[in-house]
Design an enzyme around this catalytic site. Structure first.
Site, PDB file in Angstrom:
ATOM      1  N   HIS A 117      -4.194  -5.697  -8.896  1.00  0.00           N
ATOM      2  CA  HIS A 117      -5.037  -4.543  -8.320  1.00  0.00           C
ATOM      3  C   HIS A 117      -6.520  -5.180  -8.333  1.00  0.00           C
ATOM      4  CE1 HIS A 117      -6.198  -0.502  -7.493  1.00  0.00           C
ATOM      5  NE2 HIS A 117      -7.224  -0.726  -8.520  1.00  0.00           N
ATOM      6  N   ASN A 164       2.098  -5.602 -10.689  1.00  0.00           N
ATOM      7  CA  ASN A 164       1.318  -5.415  -9.316  1.00  0.00           C
ATOM      8  C   ASN A 164      -0.112  -6.234  -9.628  1.00  0.00           C
ATOM      9  OD1 ASN A 164      -0.154  -4.307  -6.871  1.00  0.00           O
ATOM     10  ND2 ASN A 164      -0.803  -2.583  -8.278  1.00  0.00           N
ATOM     11  N   MET A 202       0.775  -1.088   0.033  1.00  0.00           N
ATOM     12  CA  MET A 202       0.102  -0.061  -0.010  1.00  0.00           C
ATOM     13  C   MET A 202       0.690   1.223  -0.084  1.00  0.00           C
ATOM     14  SD  MET A 202      -2.704  -1.478  -0.529  1.00  0.00           S
ATOM     15  CE  MET A 202      -4.431  -1.384  -0.126  1.00  0.00           C
ATOM     16  N   ILE A 224       3.403   3.853  -2.200  1.00  0.00           N
ATOM     17  CA  ILE A 224       3.545   4.272  -3.710  1.00  0.00           C
ATOM     18  C   ILE A 224       5.108   4.337  -3.780  1.00  0.00           C
ATOM     19  CG2 ILE A 224       3.238   5.985  -5.258  1.00  0.00           C
ATOM     20  CD1 ILE A 224       0.468   6.486  -4.306  1.00  0.00           C
ATOM     21  N   LEU A 225       5.755   3.682  -4.722  1.00  0.00           N
ATOM     22  CA  LEU A 225       7.134   3.760  -5.105  1.00  0.00           C
ATOM     23  C   LEU A 225       7.559   5.084  -5.899  1.00  0.00           C
ATOM     24  CD1 LEU A 225       7.425  -0.075  -5.778  1.00  0.00           C
ATOM     25  CD2 LEU A 225       8.526   1.120  -3.855  1.00  0.00           C
ATOM     26  N   GLU A 247      -7.722 -13.292  -7.892  1.00  0.00           N
ATOM     27  CA  GLU A 247      -6.460 -12.916  -7.874  1.00  0.00           C
ATOM     28  C   GLU A 247      -5.397 -13.992  -7.664  1.00  0.00           C
ATOM     29  OE1 GLU A 247      -5.858  -9.619  -5.129  1.00  0.00           O
ATOM     30  OE2 GLU A 247      -7.669  -8.668  -5.273  1.00  0.00           O
TER      31      GLU A 247
HETATM   32  C1  GAR Z   1      -5.547  -7.752  -2.705  1.00  0.00           C
HETATM   33  O1  GAR Z   1      -7.252  -7.638  -3.032  1.00  0.00           O
HETATM   34  C2  GAR Z   1      -4.836  -6.814  -3.564  1.00  0.00           C
HETATM   35  O2  GAR Z   1      -5.212  -6.686  -4.794  1.00  0.00           O
HETATM   36  C3  GAR Z   1      -5.076  -5.402  -3.021  1.00  0.00           C
HETATM   37  O3  GAR Z   1      -4.788  -5.718  -1.689  1.00  0.00           O
HETATM   38  C4  GAR Z   1      -5.445  -6.923  -1.304  1.00  0.00           C
HETATM   39  C5  GAR Z   1      -4.413  -7.672  -0.583  1.00  0.00           C
HETATM   40  O4  GAR Z   1      -4.690  -9.056  -0.045  1.00  0.00           O
HETATM   41  N1  GAR Z   1      -4.366  -4.485  -3.529  1.00  0.00           N
HETATM   42  C6  GAR Z   1      -4.321  -3.183  -3.602  1.00  0.00           C
HETATM   43  O5  GAR Z   1      -5.476  -2.791  -3.179  1.00  0.00           O
HETATM   44  C7  GAR Z   1      -3.370  -2.419  -4.253  1.00  0.00           C
HETATM   45  N2  GAR Z   1      -3.693  -1.008  -4.607  1.00  0.00           N
HETATM   46  P1  GAR Z   1      -3.527  -9.995   0.352  1.00  0.00           P
HETATM   47  O6  GAR Z   1      -2.559  -9.333   1.516  1.00  0.00           O
HETATM   48  O7  GAR Z   1      -4.324 -10.992   0.998  1.00  0.00           O
HETATM   49  O8  GAR Z   1      -2.760 -10.409  -0.790  1.00  0.00           O
END
Ligand code: GAR
Length: 192
Positions: free
Chosen positions: A114, A112, A95, A97-98, A179
């Site tokens: 998303h 990444n 979370m 931003i690089l 995902e």
């Molecule tokens: C995931 O849904 C991922 O897509 C989202 O955070 C969650 C992490 O779940 N990423 C973002 O929102 C990035 N902007 P996890 O820690 O169980 O992998």
């Protein structure tokens, strides 16, 4: 012979901030025969990230940077990545931003996942925004990381239906399952 498998794999770092279910999924994928990557380093911006437990569980090196001073943090991070011969970075629920400098240094080698059908809903709160807008579909996207947030070239997407009864948490759960399917597939697509 079995021991030799993995020697030539692309050394990868996974960056996390939270639960780490994608991290766990990628670790399991990396242990399969077909995986082009090995996961050699886990980076988190917080000690509170639950996913850090997988570093201990799978004996993978981990490092926490708080990113308070982005410049000095990224300098240290870059040195650590080089020291560990990391050639590929997977952001998995990371979370922070690089900076564009860092992204350029790793040009084309950061991806990444998303939780939306990009280019729709860049940034945060993707599920509640999709529901609020009465979208019929949502999903997830694996994409290259560029200087512009959530805007790099799309590698793979999975679309799912939003049902009337869906809430942002039920949608988040359903999308997370997808995902876990597409992140490894996207990596195979890149390297095969
Ligand atoms: C995931 O849904 C991922 O897509 C989202 O955070 C969650 C992490 O779940 N990423 C973002 O929102 C990035 N902007 P996890 O820690 O169980 O992998």
């Amino acid at each position: 012979m079995a021991k030799l498998i993995g020697l030539n794999r692309i050394k990868t770092a996974v960056f996390i901030s939270g639960t780490g279910s994608n991290l766990k999924n990628l670790i399991n994928f990396s242990k399969t025969k077909k995986s082009p990557i090995s996961i050699d380093l886990i980076i988190s911006n917080t000690i509170k990230a639950k996913g850090l437990k997988f570093a201990n569980q799978y004996q993978i090196k981990k490092k926490i940077f708080n990113f308070k001073n982005i410049k000095t943090t990224e300098k240290k991070l870059f040195i650590l990545l080089k020291k560990n011969k990391i050639n590929f970075i997977c952001l998995a629920g990371f979370m922070k931003i690089l900076s564009s400098k860092f992204i350029k240094q790793f040009n084309g080698k950061i991806i990444n996942i998303h939780p939306s059908l990009l280019p729709r809903y860049k940034g945060l709160n993707t599920h509640s925004r999709a529901i609020q807008n009465k979208d019929k579909f949502s999903g997830c996207t694996v994409h290259y990381v560029t200087e512009k947030l959530d805007s790099g070239k799309i590698i793979m997407q999975k679309k799912i239906k939003i049902l009337k009864k869906d809430t942002s948490s039920s949608l988040a759960r359903k999308i997370l399952k997808q995902e876990h399917k597409i992140y490894p597939k996207a990596i195979l697509k890149i390297f095969n």
